[in-house]
Design a protein around this motif. Sequence first.
Motif, PDB file in Angstrom:
ATOM      1  N   VAL A  52      78.687  71.889  82.570  1.00  0.00           N
ATOM      2  CA  VAL A  52      80.116  72.025  82.316  1.00  0.00           C
ATOM      3  C   VAL A  52      80.313  72.533  80.887  1.00  0.00           C
ATOM      4  CG1 VAL A  52      82.341  70.845  82.233  1.00  0.00           C
ATOM      5  CG2 VAL A  52      80.613  70.145  83.911  1.00  0.00           C
ATOM      6  N   GLU A  54      83.707  73.939  79.705  1.00  0.00           N
ATOM      7  CA  GLU A  54      85.074  73.696  79.250  1.00  0.00           C
ATOM      8  C   GLU A  54      85.831  72.875  80.293  1.00  0.00           C
ATOM      9  OE1 GLU A  54      85.883  74.853  76.291  1.00  0.00           O
ATOM     10  OE2 GLU A  54      84.357  76.386  75.950  1.00  0.00           O
ATOM     11  N   LEU A  55      86.730  72.023  79.802  1.00  0.00           N
ATOM     12  CA  LEU A  55      87.607  71.248  80.671  1.00  0.00           C
ATOM     13  C   LEU A  55      89.061  71.547  80.329  1.00  0.00           C
ATOM     14  CD1 LEU A  55      85.867  67.737  80.598  1.00  0.00           C
ATOM     15  CD2 LEU A  55      85.886  69.343  82.505  1.00  0.00           C
ATOM     16  N   SER A  56      89.903  71.601  81.339  1.00  0.00           N
ATOM     17  CA  SER A  56      91.340  71.710  81.152  1.00  0.00           C
ATOM     18  C   SER A  56      92.004  71.056  82.357  1.00  0.00           C
ATOM     19  CB  SER A  56      91.775  73.172  80.996  1.00  0.00           C
ATOM     20  OG  SER A  56      91.316  73.964  82.079  1.00  0.00           O
ATOM     21  N   ILE A  63      91.969  68.923  87.579  1.00  0.00           N
ATOM     22  CA  ILE A  63      91.034  69.202  86.496  1.00  0.00           C
ATOM     23  C   ILE A  63      90.300  70.509  86.788  1.00  0.00           C
ATOM     24  CG2 ILE A  63      88.943  68.405  85.303  1.00  0.00           C
ATOM     25  CD1 ILE A  63      89.864  65.538  86.061  1.00  0.00           C
ATOM     26  N   ALA A  65      87.064  72.636  85.678  1.00  0.00           N
ATOM     27  CA  ALA A  65      85.785  72.566  84.980  1.00  0.00           C
ATOM     28  C   ALA A  65      85.115  73.928  85.050  1.00  0.00           C
ATOM     29  CB  ALA A  65      84.892  71.500  85.609  1.00  0.00           C
ATOM     30  N   PRO A  95      88.605  77.648  77.982  1.00  0.00           N
ATOM     31  CA  PRO A  95      89.163  76.873  79.092  1.00  0.00           C
ATOM     32  C   PRO A  95      90.140  77.686  79.934  1.00  0.00           C
ATOM     33  CG  PRO A  95      89.385  75.714  76.985  1.00  0.00           C
ATOM     34  CD  PRO A  95      88.973  77.101  76.673  1.00  0.00           C
ATOM     35  N   SER A 286      87.824  68.025  70.283  1.00  0.00           N
ATOM     36  CA  SER A 286      88.448  67.637  71.550  1.00  0.00           C
ATOM     37  C   SER A 286      89.347  66.403  71.428  1.00  0.00           C
ATOM     38  CB  SER A 286      87.368  67.374  72.613  1.00  0.00           C
ATOM     39  OG  SER A 286      86.587  68.511  72.842  1.00  0.00           O
ATOM     40  N   SER A 332      85.440  69.729  75.655  1.00  0.00           N
ATOM     41  CA  SER A 332      84.647  68.905  76.565  1.00  0.00           C
ATOM     42  C   SER A 332      85.287  67.560  76.861  1.00  0.00           C
ATOM     43  CB  SER A 332      83.249  68.681  75.968  1.00  0.00           C
ATOM     44  OG  SER A 332      83.343  68.147  74.663  1.00  0.00           O
ATOM     45  N   SER A 343      82.732  65.444  79.675  1.00  0.00           N
ATOM     46  CA  SER A 343      81.536  65.930  80.358  1.00  0.00           C
ATOM     47  C   SER A 343      80.299  65.731  79.501  1.00  0.00           C
ATOM     48  CB  SER A 343      81.683  67.412  80.707  1.00  0.00           C
ATOM     49  OG  SER A 343      81.804  68.195  79.536  1.00  0.00           O
ATOM     50  N   ILE A 348      80.699  65.089  85.047  1.00  0.00           N
ATOM     51  CA  ILE A 348      82.041  64.824  84.546  1.00  0.00           C
ATOM     52  C   ILE A 348      82.359  63.358  84.778  1.00  0.00           C
ATOM     53  CG2 ILE A 348      84.493  65.373  84.749  1.00  0.00           C
ATOM     54  CD1 ILE A 348      83.673  68.110  85.802  1.00  0.00           C
TER      55      ILE A 348
END
Length: 353
Positions: A52, A54-56, A63, A65, A95, A286, A332, A343, A348
């Motif tokens: 993983v 990037e997360l948004s 979510i 990923a 992201p 983050s 992250s 992550s 995750i």
Amino acid sequence: MDKKFFWTKVVGIWILLVLLYSIISNHFPPVKINSKGFSLQKKWSTVMSDKVLELSVSGNGIIFALSPYSLNAINARTGGFLWKTYLVNQANSHPAMSEYGRVYISDNKSLYALNQNNGEIIWQEKLLLSDGAVVDVSDKYILFNQIADLSAYNAKTGDFLWSMPVTKGLVHAYIDNENETAYIVSDGIHAVEIATGRELWQTYYEAEGLYENGIMFQSDDSGANAFRLDTKSMIWKSSLVDAVTFSSKLLLYKDFLIILNRSYIYVLQKDSGTINWIKPMEFPESPAVIDNTLFVMELFSGKIHSFDLDTGNETGILQIRLPSAFAAEHQSMIATNDLLVFSNGKTIFAYGK
């Protein structure tokens, strides 16, 4: 001993240790490491097919990923997969952004708008350059940044609208829906008519920025400030202990402006610039807030620190991976409703009360 054999053996051992570290770190279970504990508990974890990056999250709790070769949508409540869309690997990841049922992401070849519910491609535009990032979206428009260029597209159809030269690297740009204006931070602040790209005005004050309700909140090498765009006037300016803008990250939450730079966490009152509290931390990243708790990832230590947002008192630490001398900055960790999502490697995790 033959020197060539000796150095071959040293290199082999080093590679083995690196691989062993990577395997252990990527399978490291989060651990509360201080006596104060950590207020959140594990709710679920989901293992991806790849690392993983990037997360948004969408406004309704989906979510996103991003992995090197795919964008994955996950149900925030259960951790279950909703869909996967395959992408071409991108040198620098960014992201995904979502708005009005559409998800925007780019890879090394194209800019995409995807259906938020099923991941199907709504439109796809080929890119001339191999790296870029979606920087802001609205119902009508999308702003997309590539090296030395910022472009606007029709968000619904993908039709190209205009482009303008910008400074190299990722620039900050924001869409004001009410005024149909884009504010672009590049050699100053440019106000642009978003439908046409016609420049309305420019100031020559430039800093890392975050936009809200007609005000640009910024951090530069002299401190932090709030700049009112309609009058082009400074509302407040505040000195910081270490105002180096390298890797600065800004977050607005209720009455607070949160600033993370290379060495410190700052929490300020966004209406006055008054500093509520300061905490030293090496390479924090983050930032995420749940209720009245600020969570910050410490890049190289592999720790998540939690702080009382009003007082700055540390309330817990969660070790999510082994410390490392080599780590890259990514988004992250995010907060969605009452869940903290982060992550480690391919996994995750979601933590909540």
